[in-house]
Design a protein around this motif. Structure first.
Motif, PDB file in Angstrom:
ATOM      1  N   ALA A 106      41.457  42.002  30.821  1.00  0.00           N
ATOM      2  CA  ALA A 106      42.090  41.814  32.129  1.00  0.00           C
ATOM      3  C   ALA A 106      41.795  40.426  32.689  1.00  0.00           C
ATOM      4  O   ALA A 106      42.692  39.767  33.232  1.00  0.00           O
ATOM      5  N   ILE A 139      38.211  40.538  39.089  1.00  0.00           N
ATOM      6  CA  ILE A 139      39.229  39.508  39.263  1.00  0.00           C
ATOM      7  C   ILE A 139      39.236  39.006  40.704  1.00  0.00           C
ATOM      8  O   ILE A 139      39.338  37.800  40.958  1.00  0.00           O
ATOM      9  N   SER A 172      39.916  45.019  38.650  1.00  0.00           N
ATOM     10  CA  SER A 172      40.475  44.370  39.842  1.00  0.00           C
ATOM     11  C   SER A 172      39.378  43.832  40.754  1.00  0.00           C
ATOM     12  O   SER A 172      39.568  42.798  41.420  1.00  0.00           O
ATOM     13  N   GLU A 223      38.636  35.211  41.871  1.00  0.00           N
ATOM     14  CA  GLU A 223      39.624  34.532  42.721  1.00  0.00           C
ATOM     15  C   GLU A 223      38.965  33.969  43.968  1.00  0.00           C
ATOM     16  O   GLU A 223      39.329  32.875  44.445  1.00  0.00           O
ATOM     17  N   ARG A 255      44.449  37.269  33.375  1.00  0.00           N
ATOM     18  CA  ARG A 255      44.655  36.711  34.720  1.00  0.00           C
ATOM     19  C   ARG A 255      44.325  35.225  34.794  1.00  0.00           C
ATOM     20  O   ARG A 255      44.995  34.457  35.499  1.00  0.00           O
ATOM     21  N   PHE A 256      43.295  34.784  34.073  1.00  0.00           N
ATOM     22  CA  PHE A 256      42.838  33.399  34.155  1.00  0.00           C
ATOM     23  C   PHE A 256      42.895  32.728  32.783  1.00  0.00           C
ATOM     24  O   PHE A 256      42.558  33.350  31.779  1.00  0.00           O
TER      25      PHE A 256
END
Length: 283
Positions: free
Chosen positions: A238, A191, A188, A195, A242-243
């Motif tokens: 992960a 990520i 996280s 972001e 997400r991407f």
């Protein structure tokens, strides 16, 4: 579409005593890839000349960069580049940046930031300059142009633990995000850092020396206190979930022998599986 594997058995960007083993490592990985979706880039046998650039073996590096760029230009979709040393990622990031129309962040997972310049490099090895060249700074022909370069604010470094003075200066001057090995254990955090770049697509570069040497023997620059394999695989999965990935690369495999390569390949194949788990960027 699934990834195309672009194998670049490049060793000339490394100044390790085991530099030529990078070519052996790329060839070993190729043996476990599907022939129908694998492209080989021919690497000259000669070391090459610096030609006054401050980059060791510059002439051969330039030739391989041009050949890799040409190979990538024919691909219908995204590429997972298999080095070789980190130099192989230069053309791959350019290809990904063009596919993403500049909307690209680079996650650089490496024990070294690879942010030196020809003038500042202690060794003259281009592998240690590759990410700086991705930002647009470097020797002629080995630095990305304004259409494909990735600005420093779009970089996220992970697991770096051997930093030269110029690299430290660049990171501080540009406020480049640098995450510790401990940070990488929490996907996280990674990520969130990606972001924060504002980019919607990601290129993941993995130099295998981001791993702890206890996890993989075939490293030309083993650095203690790296990430574990399970944690790295979880992180990559992960990020890929997400991407959309515009591209990826694995570099730095330098086995000491064929038997050593066989012992390490299951780990590398797990990482390849993680990189290909999320699919490609949308067209």
């Amino acid at each position: 579409m699934p990834a195309t594997f672009v194998v670049v058995p490049l060793w000339q960007g490394s100044v390790s005593s085991r530099a030529m083993s990078h070519a052996d490592g790329a060839e070993a990985i190729r043996g476990d890839l599907p022939n129908s979706s694998t492209v080989m880039v021919e690497v000259p046998v000669e070391a090459g000349e610096s030609l006054g650039t401050g980059v060791q073996r510059y002439s051969t590096l330039l030739r391989v960069h041009e050949r890799t760029t040409a190979a990538l230009s024919h691909l219908p979709d995204w590429a997972l580049t298999i080095g070789g040393d980190c130099s192989a990622s230069l053309a791959s990031v350019a290809h990904a940046s063009a596919r993403a129309a500049g909307d690209l962040a680079v996650l650089w997972l490496d024990a070294h930031p690879d942010l030196n310049t020809p003038a500042a490099s202690p060794s003259g090895g281009f592998g240690g300059m590759t990410l700086r060249a991705i930002t647009g700074e470097g020797a002629d022909g080995l630095a990305l142009g304004p259409e494909t370069r990735v600005p420093p604010e779009r970089l996220v470094l992970g697991g770096i633990r051997a930093i030269d003075d110029e690299e430290s200066r660049f990171i501080e001057a540009h406020d480049v995000t640098a995450l510790t090995v401990e940070d990488l254990s929490d996907p996280s955090l990674v990520i969130a850092a990606l972001e924060a770049t504002g980019a919607s697509q990601v290129f993941i570069h993995i130099d295998l020396d981001v791993l702890d040497p206890a996890e993989l023997a075939g490293l030309s620059y083993p650095m203690p206190f790296g990430i574990g394999v399970a944690e790295l695989v979880a992180l990559v999965r992960a990020v890929a979930a997400r991407f959309p990935l515009a591209g990826a690369a694995i570099a730095g495999f330098a086995p000491a022998s064929p038997q050593s390569a066989d012992d390490d390949l299951p780990t590398i194949l797990r990482l390849i599986g993680a990189l290909t788990s999320g699919g490609a960027t949308p067209r």
